[in-house]
Design an enzyme around this catalytic site. Structure first.
Site, PDB file in Angstrom:
ATOM      1  N   LYS A 161       0.142   9.919  11.260  1.00 56.77           N
ATOM      2  CA  LYS A 161       0.123   8.626  11.960  1.00 56.77           C
ATOM      3  C   LYS A 161      -0.238   8.930  13.411  1.00 56.77           C
ATOM      4  CE  LYS A 161       2.687   4.282  11.970  1.00 56.77           C
ATOM      5  NZ  LYS A 161       1.649   3.409  11.461  1.00 56.77           N
ATOM      6  N   ARG A 218       8.710  11.500   9.696  1.00 57.54           N
ATOM      7  CA  ARG A 218       7.248  11.337   9.665  1.00 57.54           C
ATOM      8  C   ARG A 218       6.639  11.589  11.041  1.00 57.54           C
ATOM      9  NH1 ARG A 218       4.718   5.904   7.210  1.00 57.54           N
ATOM     10  NH2 ARG A 218       5.383   5.056   9.222  1.00 57.54           N
TER      11      ARG A 218
HETATM   12  N1  PMP Z   1      -0.920   2.331   5.984  1.00 58.12           N
HETATM   13  C1  PMP Z   1      -1.305   2.323   7.268  1.00 58.12           C
HETATM   14  C2  PMP Z   1      -2.681   2.727   7.612  1.00 58.12           C
HETATM   15  C3  PMP Z   1      -0.376   1.955   8.262  1.00 58.12           C
HETATM   16  O1  PMP Z   1      -0.746   1.949   9.542  1.00 58.12           O
HETATM   17  C4  PMP Z   1       0.926   1.574   7.884  1.00 58.12           C
HETATM   18  C5  PMP Z   1       1.955   1.222   8.924  1.00 58.12           C
HETATM   19  N2  PMP Z   1       1.611   0.100   9.660  1.00 58.12           N
HETATM   20  C6  PMP Z   1       1.255   1.571   6.530  1.00 58.12           C
HETATM   21  C7  PMP Z   1       0.313   1.980   5.604  1.00 58.12           C
HETATM   22  C8  PMP Z   1       2.634   1.191   6.072  1.00 58.12           C
HETATM   23  O2  PMP Z   1       3.531   2.214   6.425  1.00 58.12           O
HETATM   24  P1  PMP Z   1       5.079   1.901   6.675  1.00 58.12           P
HETATM   25  O3  PMP Z   1       5.601   1.253   5.462  1.00 58.12           O
HETATM   26  O4  PMP Z   1       5.675   3.255   6.909  1.00 58.12           O
HETATM   27  O5  PMP Z   1       5.143   1.021   7.875  1.00 58.12           O
END
Ligand code: PMP
Length: 287
Positions: A151, A52
């Site tokens: 991200k 990612r």
């Molecule tokens: N949505 C947003 C906006 C995020 O910033 C995050 C991570 N903190 C997530 C969803 C969850 O993603 P992950 O499970 O990969 O941490």
């Protein structure tokens, strides 16, 4: 606390881990990041997070100067330097030092920062009690403006949502997309159970495709639960039997109230707790 930080190939004491005020990560939020967890010294879903990170970088035309394998080594070295078995790893790649002005081509080399620290996003009691969340007026970024799949270091969209939920005295902010469909929370993905079916918004709703989200969908399938990625409105959430959020830091956190409506029994749901147990088994024991 005296952490050791990785910065551009070196591990230095946190007081010495500094970047330039001309770094475009700071000046314009130009860069990408990841949040990863390590349990018992083992980094959970590392490959998925690295994929990612590099995809986010590709999407913003940023070439990370080291390979994924080198990045994995750097993370492990940083964890070792801090002697941490359980940790939260923050991986940051900025555009680098440049001139004032947006042009990323004026930046010499991307800066790579790795922070390994401990984190507890929500207090333990909330996992037993459940979270109270509210819908906020700040909509999730439209993918044509800034795709939530990236991200990026530009997190103001999420921060503005979080500010609203804090002002409302709620634990998280539920964000809709520009069409009014449920997207995700400020820092977590959202799921519901209705009639024993697990539902979550599809990536086309405009969300960060969470790695915890993917793990949870897989666990649910293994439980024999039907999983559907489909558009939902707030109504669907209000009438849900169970609701929960997922994220690397939060893991799986039950939601018991949305916009003042009690969800299900008002207590964390049975299926949610079952998933949480399976998730913890997986992170602790690798299965
Ligand atoms: N949505 C947003 C906006 C995020 O910033 C995050 C991570 N903190 C997530 C969803 C969850 O993603 P992950 O499970 O990969 O941490």
């Amino acid at each position: 606390m005296g952490l050791k930080i990785y910065i551009n190939g070196q591990i230095v004491p946190q007081e010495d881990a500094k970047i330039s005020v001309f770094d475009h990560g700071l000046l314009y939020g130009d860069g990408v990041f990841e949040g990863i967890r390590a349990y018992n010294g083992k980094i959970f879903t590392l490959d998925e997070h690295l994929d990612r990170l590099y995809d986010s970088a590709t999407a913003i035309s940023l070439k990370i100067p080291i390979t994924k394998a080198e990045m994995a080594e750097a993370i492990k070295k940083t964890m070792k330097a801090n002697n941490l078995a359980d940790s939260y790893i923050r991986l940051v790649v900025t555009r680098g030092v440049g001139k004032l002005g947006l042009d990323p081509n004026k930046c010499a080399t991307p800066q790579i920062i790795i922070i390994t620290d401990t984190i507890e996003l929500y207090p333990k009691a909330l996992y037993e009690k459940g979270l109270d969340i509210v819908t906020v007026t700040t909509i999730r970024n439209h993918f044509s403006a800034l795709d939530p799949k990236i991200k990026s270091l530009n997190y103001l969209n999420n921060i503005l949502a979080k500010v609203e939920s804090i002002q409302a005295g709620a634990g998280e902010a539920l964000m809709l997309n520009k069409d009014g469909y449920v997207a995700e929370c400020a820092g977590d993905n959202v799921f519901i159970f209705k009639n024993n079916i697990l539902r979550t918004p599809p990536s086309s709703a405009g969300i960060l495709v969470g790695i915890t989200r993917n793990v949870v969908m897989k666990l649910a399938t293994e439980m024999g639960v039907q999983v559907r990625e489909e558009l939902m409105t707030r109504y669907d959430l209000y009438i849900a039997d169970e609701c929960f959020l997922t994220g690397t830091a939060a893991e799986i956190i039950p939601v018991v109230k949305i916009d003042g409506r009690t969800i299900g029994t008002g207590k964390p749901g049975k299926l949610t707790l079952d998933l949480l147990k399976r998730y913890r088994d997986l992170t602790q024991n690798g299965r």
